[in-house]
Design an enzyme around this catalytic site. Structure first.
Site, PDB file in Angstrom:
ATOM      1  CG  ASP A   1      15.861   8.616   1.597  1.00  0.00           C
ATOM      2  OD1 ASP A   1      15.152   7.696   1.140  1.00  0.00           O
ATOM      3  OD2 ASP A   1      16.934   8.417   2.185  1.00  0.00           O
TER       4      ASP A   1
ATOM      5  CE  LYS B   1       0.847  -0.012  -2.766  1.00  0.00           C
ATOM      6  NZ  LYS B   1       0.030   0.527  -3.868  1.00  0.00           N
TER       7      LYS B   1
ATOM      8  CD  GLU C   1      -1.652   2.399  -6.722  1.00  0.00           C
ATOM      9  OE1 GLU C   1      -0.552   2.236  -6.154  1.00  0.00           O
ATOM     10  OE2 GLU C   1      -2.732   2.027  -6.224  1.00  0.00           O
TER      11      GLU C   1
ATOM     12  CG  HIS D   1      -8.578   1.351  -8.413  1.00  0.00           C
ATOM     13  ND1 HIS D   1      -7.595   0.561  -7.900  1.00  0.00           N
ATOM     14  CD2 HIS D   1      -8.670   2.404  -7.579  1.00  0.00           C
ATOM     15  CE1 HIS D   1      -7.125   1.095  -6.791  1.00  0.00           C
ATOM     16  NE2 HIS D   1      -7.769   2.210  -6.578  1.00  0.00           N
TER      17      HIS D   1
HETATM   18  C1  MEV Z   1      -3.951   0.242  -3.338  1.00  0.00           C
HETATM   19  O1  MEV Z   1      -2.768   0.781  -3.886  1.00  0.00           O
HETATM   20  C2  MEV Z   1      -4.116   0.631  -1.890  1.00  0.00           C
HETATM   21  C3  MEV Z   1      -5.288  -0.022  -1.162  1.00  0.00           C
HETATM   22  O2  MEV Z   1      -5.190  -1.449  -1.246  1.00  0.00           O
HETATM   23  C4  MEV Z   1      -5.222   0.416   0.290  1.00  0.00           C
HETATM   24  C5  MEV Z   1      -6.170  -0.282   1.225  1.00  0.00           C
HETATM   25  O3  MEV Z   1      -6.570  -1.432   0.956  1.00  0.00           O
HETATM   26  O4  MEV Z   1      -6.473   0.309   2.271  1.00  0.00           O
HETATM   27  C6  MEV Z   1      -6.595   0.361  -1.767  1.00  0.00           C
END
Ligand code: MEV
Length: 416
Positions: free
Chosen positions: A273, A257, A78, A370
């Site tokens: 793992d 995430k 990513e 990004h």
């Molecule tokens: C993207 O991979 C992760 C984010 O969405 C985490 C978040 O929103 O805190 C940027």
């Protein structure tokens, strides 16, 4: 069981396997050439081996944990993750640095028993604890050599039919999955012999509530300031973002995430793992019956204070860490010398990753940062060479929502 043409596929030679796959799905000679990459290590690590799948590895800079700087290798596909983790690490290093502590280090597992009186089972386990531990440790004597071993046992009613005998083991420097599974199967057989219980299963739990690491850090307001917002405003907005992850599981899933973006990437780099780490993190996030953000951010007198408590079921030795050649090198790059240090460093990356994501979200929004890397990926995926990349990305930046067609058109113009 039904016979299929893939029976005994695993017994074929490496080349026979590749040829069969190529014939089955119509791979060209060129594709076959790209796919084929034999490796003794990988061939012995998994079944039906085809190739080593390459993923990019980068390094996080500026991470300071308990006063020591660490360069942390991360494996991820990513864009922006490593830049964000480095940025978050730098922000945290500008304050007190990250303080990390391993609160507990036990792996748990369960023997699920059907239709046996709870009171009788509880009494038996209570009265035979040393014997039960001896059976567990005896099934895996190496564990004692490494300073680990069975530590706790309890009996838990699941419903009117099922009861769980929960065993907790110190896995020493290993992740401990094989160790505890061996121990559980030995204890299950012993219980069957002693009490004639019916065992439904004996398996570790990925709910790792007793393998916990805690990290804390404070960022001074001055470090958070942007062109349009004071540091204090940014801090308050990050605290609001943290609150939203507490009250809303839609947001909590995304918040977590973001934390796992950093954690998984480091866990993979260390040859561990990552599914176990993921499973542990998310089940821990829902431990009170409501799925929540794993980290909390609040505004203190001196700045923005961040806190993350997370299970970290990893090993410093054993499993793939022993055989994947990069895992050991990555431990050296990170300057971690034992499992507890590795747990702390990985959790610290999670906190830094989360900070960078929240700061971007509550200031410029996530897309701005990004964009560059995403445009790089878009250009490369559509055939731009390293030399062409800067010009292509520059032109894409000027477009509203560039896609593959735009890249192809730019490349046609450039190559004319
Ligand atoms: C993207 O991979 C992760 C984010 O969405 C985490 C978040 O929103 O805190 C940027």
């Amino acid at each position: 069981m039904m016979k299929t043409k893939w029976d005994h596929f695993y017994k074929k030679t490496y080349q026979q396997r590749l040829d069969l796959i190529a014939k089955e799905v119509g791979l060209s000679a060129d594709q076959l050439n790209k796919l084929g990459n034999d490796s003794t290590v990988s061939r012995n690590l998994i079944e039906n081996f085809l190739t080593d799948y390459p993923l990019p590895e980068g390094v996080v800079t500026n991470l300071k944990v308990n006063g020591q700087e660490h360069l942390v290798p991360m494996v991820t596909e990513e864009p922006s993750v490593i830049a964000a983790a480095s940025n978050g690490s730098k922000l945290l290093a500008s304050g007190t640095g990250i303080k990390a502590e391993v609160l507990s280090h036990l792996i748990g597992g369960q023997i699920v028993i059907k239709d046996f009186p709870l009171a009788k089972l509880t009494q038996f386990v209570d009265q035979h604890r040393p014997e039960l531990f001896a059976v567990a440790n005896g099934s895996h004597p190496h564990i004692l050599q490494y300073g680990g071993g069975a530590q706790k046992v309890g009996v838990r009613k699941l419903d009117e039919h099922f009861t769980s005998v929960d065993l907790a083991v110190d896995p020493g420097e290993a992740m401990g999955a094989n160790t505890i599974n061996t121990m559980l199967e030995a204890v299950a057989a012993w219980l069957q012999q002693k009490l004639a219980v019916t065992v439904t299963m004996a398996i570790l739990t990925n709910f790792e509530a007793e393998r916990i690491v805690q990290v804390n850090g404070t960022v001074p307001f001055s470090a958070l300031e942007t062109q349009s917002m004071s540091g204090e405003t940014v801090a308050k907005r990050i605290a609001d973002a943290s609150r939203i992850a507490e009250i809303d599981h839609y947001r909590a899933a995304t918040h977590n995430k973001g934390i796992m973006n950093g954690i998984d990437a480091a866990v993979i780099a260390f040859g561990n793992d990552w599914r176990a780490v993921e499973s542990a993190a998310h089940s821990y996030a829902a431990k009170d019956g409501h799925y929540r953000g794993l980290s909390q951010w609040s505004v203190s007198a001196t700045g923005l204070a961040g806190h993350l408590t997370i299970p970290m079921p990893i090993g410093y030795v054993g499993g793939a860490t022993k055989v994947l050649p990069l895992a050991k090198i990555n431990q050296q790059i990170a300057q971690v010398t034992n499992v507890r240090e590795e747990m702390k460093v990985i959790a610290a990356v999670g906190l830094a990753q989360n900070l960078a994501a929240l700061k971007a979200l509550v200031t410029d929004g996530i897309q701005k940062g990004h964009m560059n890397l995403q445009l790089n990926s878009l250009a490369m995926a559509n055939g731009a060479t390293r030399e062409e990349l800067p010009v292509v990305v520059d032109r894409l930046k000027k477009m509203k929502q560039p896609d593959s067609t735009d890249v192809k058109q730019i490349l046609r113009q450039l190559r004319r």
